[in-house]
Design a protein around this motif. Structure first.
Motif, PDB file in Angstrom:
ATOM      1  N   ALA A   1       0.825  -1.201   0.000  1.00  0.00           N
ATOM      2  CA  ALA A   1       0.000   0.000   0.000  1.00  0.00           C
ATOM      3  C   ALA A   1       0.865   1.259   0.000  1.00  0.00           C
ATOM      4  CB  ALA A   1      -0.926   0.010   1.212  1.00  0.00           C
ATOM      5  N   GLU A   2       0.501   2.240  -0.855  1.00  0.00           N
ATOM      6  CA  GLU A   2       1.154   3.538  -0.846  1.00  0.00           C
ATOM      7  C   GLU A   2       0.164   4.652  -0.514  1.00  0.00           C
ATOM      8  OE1 GLU A   2       5.111   3.067  -3.584  1.00  0.00           O
ATOM      9  OE2 GLU A   2       3.363   4.010  -4.507  1.00  0.00           O
ATOM     10  N   MET A   3      -1.002   4.273  -0.010  1.00  0.00           N
ATOM     11  CA  MET A   3      -1.949   5.251   0.495  1.00  0.00           C
ATOM     12  C   MET A   3      -1.455   5.761   1.853  1.00  0.00           C
ATOM     13  SD  MET A   3      -4.871   2.489   1.564  1.00  0.00           S
ATOM     14  CE  MET A   3      -4.382   1.308   0.328  1.00  0.00           C
ATOM     15  N   ARG A   4      -1.999   6.878   2.298  1.00  0.00           N
ATOM     16  CA  ARG A   4      -1.622   7.413   3.602  1.00  0.00           C
ATOM     17  C   ARG A   4      -2.285   6.579   4.697  1.00  0.00           C
ATOM     18  NH1 ARG A   4       0.553  12.655   3.396  1.00  0.00           N
ATOM     19  NH2 ARG A   4       1.621  12.824   1.400  1.00  0.00           N
ATOM     20  N   LEU A   5      -1.468   5.918   5.512  1.00  0.00           N
ATOM     21  CA  LEU A   5      -1.957   5.005   6.541  1.00  0.00           C
ATOM     22  C   LEU A   5      -1.135   5.155   7.813  1.00  0.00           C
ATOM     23  CD1 LEU A   5      -2.321   1.653   4.537  1.00  0.00           C
ATOM     24  CD2 LEU A   5      -4.200   2.989   5.503  1.00  0.00           C
ATOM     25  N   PRO A   6      -1.737   4.898   8.972  1.00  0.00           N
ATOM     26  CA  PRO A   6      -0.960   4.856  10.221  1.00  0.00           C
ATOM     27  C   PRO A   6      -0.323   3.483  10.413  1.00  0.00           C
ATOM     28  CG  PRO A   6      -3.267   4.584  10.733  1.00  0.00           C
ATOM     29  CD  PRO A   6      -3.186   4.775   9.243  1.00  0.00           C
ATOM     30  N   GLY A   7       0.418   3.038   9.403  1.00  0.00           N
ATOM     31  CA  GLY A   7       1.039   1.723   9.458  1.00  0.00           C
ATOM     32  C   GLY A   7       1.416   1.267   8.067  1.00  0.00           C
ATOM     33  N   LEU A   8       1.793   0.010   7.957  1.00  0.00           N
ATOM     34  CA  LEU A   8       2.204  -0.600   6.685  1.00  0.00           C
ATOM     35  C   LEU A   8       1.182  -1.660   6.299  1.00  0.00           C
ATOM     36  CD1 LEU A   8       5.976  -1.150   7.552  1.00  0.00           C
ATOM     37  CD2 LEU A   8       4.943   0.835   6.432  1.00  0.00           C
ATOM     38  N   ALA A   9       0.866  -1.739   5.002  1.00  0.00           N
ATOM     39  CA  ALA A   9      -0.164  -2.686   4.565  1.00  0.00           C
ATOM     40  C   ALA A   9       0.259  -3.382   3.285  1.00  0.00           C
ATOM     41  CB  ALA A   9      -1.488  -1.957   4.360  1.00  0.00           C
ATOM     42  N   TRP A  10      -0.156  -4.630   3.165  1.00  0.00           N
ATOM     43  CA  TRP A  10       0.107  -5.450   1.981  1.00  0.00           C
ATOM     44  C   TRP A  10      -1.154  -6.219   1.615  1.00  0.00           C
ATOM     45  CZ3 TRP A  10       3.362  -4.710   5.979  1.00  0.00           C
ATOM     46  CH2 TRP A  10       4.679  -4.296   5.705  1.00  0.00           C
ATOM     47  N   LEU A  11      -1.238  -6.603   0.348  1.00  0.00           N
ATOM     48  CA  LEU A  11      -2.318  -7.461  -0.122  1.00  0.00           C
ATOM     49  C   LEU A  11      -1.677  -8.528  -0.997  1.00  0.00           C
ATOM     50  CD1 LEU A  11      -5.367  -8.045  -0.359  1.00  0.00           C
ATOM     51  CD2 LEU A  11      -5.409  -6.516  -2.354  1.00  0.00           C
ATOM     52  N   GLU A  12      -1.863  -9.789  -0.620  1.00  0.00           N
ATOM     53  CA  GLU A  12      -1.301 -10.921  -1.369  1.00  0.00           C
ATOM     54  C   GLU A  12      -2.419 -11.702  -2.050  1.00  0.00           C
ATOM     55  OE1 GLU A  12       2.820 -12.410   0.766  1.00  0.00           O
ATOM     56  OE2 GLU A  12       0.957 -13.478   1.158  1.00  0.00           O
ATOM     57  N   LEU A  13      -2.242 -11.996  -3.332  1.00  0.00           N
ATOM     58  CA  LEU A  13      -3.178 -12.805  -4.098  1.00  0.00           C
ATOM     59  C   LEU A  13      -2.407 -14.003  -4.639  1.00  0.00           C
ATOM     60  CD1 LEU A  13      -4.783  -9.892  -6.204  1.00  0.00           C
ATOM     61  CD2 LEU A  13      -5.289 -10.552  -3.848  1.00  0.00           C
ATOM     62  N   THR A  14      -2.871 -15.205  -4.316  1.00  0.00           N
ATOM     63  CA  THR A  14      -2.122 -16.417  -4.652  1.00  0.00           C
ATOM     64  C   THR A  14      -2.997 -17.401  -5.407  1.00  0.00           C
ATOM     65  OG1 THR A  14      -0.840 -16.148  -2.611  1.00  0.00           O
ATOM     66  CG2 THR A  14      -0.704 -18.283  -3.704  1.00  0.00           C
ATOM     67  N   VAL A  15      -2.425 -18.045  -6.417  1.00  0.00           N
ATOM     68  CA  VAL A  15      -3.103 -19.084  -7.196  1.00  0.00           C
ATOM     69  C   VAL A  15      -2.410 -20.413  -6.918  1.00  0.00           C
ATOM     70  CG1 VAL A  15      -3.639 -19.907  -9.524  1.00  0.00           C
ATOM     71  CG2 VAL A  15      -3.773 -17.451  -8.997  1.00  0.00           C
ATOM     72  N   GLU A  16      -3.188 -21.433  -6.535  1.00  0.00           N
ATOM     73  CA  GLU A  16      -2.625 -22.738  -6.194  1.00  0.00           C
ATOM     74  C   GLU A  16      -3.498 -23.850  -6.745  1.00  0.00           C
ATOM     75  OE1 GLU A  16      -2.580 -22.790  -1.985  1.00  0.00           O
ATOM     76  OE2 GLU A  16      -0.817 -21.484  -1.777  1.00  0.00           O
TER      77      GLU A  16
END
Length: 520
Positions: free
Chosen positions: A429-444
């Motif tokens: 995430a590069e939005m303004r946030l009070p922290g760090l954020a990620w989004l993971e999308l996985t194909v299995e």
């Protein structure tokens, strides 16, 4: 190989940025060897030229890393600026330029090439906008470094994906009637990005006694208002009604630009401040050393046509958002819940998918931009608006390519941190946030051989505000993240069905064409 120029060893700083990312392949094509300096070299991994250039980790404000990068270099390109990084950017630019010049001299570099900004003739430097003033100072420092330096001063650069072009494009397309700042009357001399790149490459072979600044501009001198009308004509839009008013200051107009275009306020403001100055070339001396092409420099209409063509063909090599957003997080993805001694909040979703892994991956890799985020569009839009209001990038950055992603690409208010084709897409995430954020999308594939989609949202809070933020938005996760997982699975199934139908139709057609025929 450029005529008369032997192969050179070139260092390109800012290789993850708009110009740097385009200059590297041009230098390689001209026969030179290239070393690309980047704070995050992994962002260069998926570029088409990555296997033909050396990439090294470094920062122009770190003397040790610059010293190592300069080893064995003939020509060093300085293509970095502290654009939009807050009140201390002038000191940052000053310190970086001094380090670069000192290390280039110590390493025996033969030439520095710097791309700066065109400054208005007759205007005292103290009266320039802060960013133009800083760029002029950087040029002076490099010219005085003891290494022969070419300072190229360009005004508005027109090319697919440039911040200046994106501002022009979105303002013109979205506002048929505009109440505009008075700076739309300012005269300027825009130049096409391909002419800028050709000149940058040519400067590698300048004689050793050349140590000066050169103005860069195309053949047309016109106002910003004229540029908007020319864009409308090239894009086959009706003529725009433009009403300049004096009350919109550069500061206010940058917020206005930030609301209408994908360019955030932090970048729009220095661009808008610079537009209050008339920037017209006082000379074209560079043509004595790097001759104009046989057909001449590209005019504004042709530059706009080429930029639009690249966008329509989804062939945009780099964008203004290729460079990291100032202030964006750079910490690695935490893999341990006790990482750094803090909390790590996680939202996990998974679904079995009635489609092949390949069909599912196509949906995953195509997410964002015009394709959207597959859940509650209003919630995503509101989050983007809120981010813009606090100076963030919002959702308007879109995608560089409609179908393919690579590490380092911006994707709305995310950035691609990792991609393993066919298996994993990780967004930071590069939005303004009070922290760090990620989004993971996985194909299995699961144990039964079926496709499975896994989705993981992670948030590492900073302080009490971070914890409060997570708990305030968590009630919406079932709708936003749950809906996202469900609709991605549905979209993959629908795509698989359409693909199967097309293949069946193709097979039937082939059978008709190759089957038995009655003989007459």
């Amino acid at each position: 190989m450029t005529s008369g120029t032997s192969p050179l060893r070139c260092l390109v700083t800012g290789a993850t940025g708009y110009i740097g990312g385009r200059l590297v392949p041009e230098l390689i094509e001209a026969g030179h060897s290239v070393r690309a300096l980047a704070r995050s070299p992994e962002k260069l991994r998926d570029h088409p030229w990555a296997d033909r250039a050396e990439t090294v980790r470094g920062d122009v404000t770190d003397a040790d890393s610059v010293r190592a990068a300069m080893d064995g270099v003939d020509v060093a390109y300085y293509l970095v600026h502290a654009l939009g990084t807050g009140s201390g950017f002038e000191e940052t630019d000053r310190r970086a330029a001094r380090i670069f010049g000192e290390q280039a001299r110590a390493a025996g570099v033969r030439r520095i090439v710097y791309l700066g900004g065109l400054t208005p003739a007759g205007v005292p430097e103290r009266e320039l906008s802060p960013h133009l003033r800083s760029r002029a100072e950087v040029g002076r420092l490099l010219l005085g470094s003891g290494v022969p330096t070419a300072v190229l001063r360009a005004a508005v650069i027109i090319g697919s994906g440039s911040a200046s072009f994106e501002m022009l494009r979105y303002l013109t397309e979205r506002l048929p009637l505009m109440v505009t700042p008075s700076w739309v009357r300012t005269r300027m001399q825009p130049t096409a990005v391909r002419d800028v790149l050709r000149t940058l490459v040519g400067c590698a072979g300048l004689p050793p006694d050349v140590n000066r600044a050169f103005d860069l501009g195309g053949p047309d001198v016109l106002s910003y208002r004229d540029m908007m009308q020319r864009y409308a004509a090239v894009a086959a839009l009706p003529r725009r009604i433009i009403l300049p008013v004096p009350v919109l200051t550069p500061r206010l107009s940058s917020h206005w630009v930030g609301l209408v275009t994908p360019v955030p306020h932090s970048i729009a403001r220095p661009l808008a401040e610079s537009l209050r100055h008339e920037v017209v070339c006082a000379e074209h001396d560079i043509a004595r050393y790097v001759p104009d092409p046989p057909g001449g420099l590209l005019g504004i209409d042709r530059a706009l046509e080429l930029a639009l063509q690249r966008i329509r063909e989804a062939d945009v090599a780099t964008r203004w958002s290729s460079a990291a957003v100032p202030g964006a997080p750079s910490d690695p993805l935490p893999t341990d819940p006790d990482w750094a001694g803090g909390s790590l909040y996680t939202d996990r979703r998974q679904r079995a998918v009635d489609a092949s892994p390949e069909a599912l991956w196509r949906v995953v890799e195509g997410i964002g931009g015009e394709n959207g985020w597959y859940s509650f569009p209003l919630a995503w839009a509101v989050r983007g608006w809120l981010d813009r209001l606090v100076g963030g990038v919002g959702l308007r950055r879109g995608r560089r390519d409609a179908a393919r992603l690579r590490v380092g690409d911006s994707l709305d208010f995310w950035r691609v941190e990792e991609i393993e084709p066919g298996r994993l897409l990780r967004l930071r995430a590069e939005m303004r946030l009070p922290g760090l954020a990620w989004l993971e999308l996985t194909v299995e594939r699961d144990g039964a051989g079926r496709s499975r989609y896994r989705q993981r949202a992670l948030f590492h809070p900073h302080g009490l505000a971070g914890h409060a933020y997570w708990w305030s938005v968590s009630p919406f996760h079932a709708v936003v993240f749950g809906g996202m997982a469900r609709r991605i699975a549905e979209a993959a199934g629908a795509e698989a069905g359409e693909t199967g139908a097309r293949e069946a139709q193709a097979a039937e057609t082939e059978a008709d064409e190759t089957g038995p025929r009655a003989e007459g």
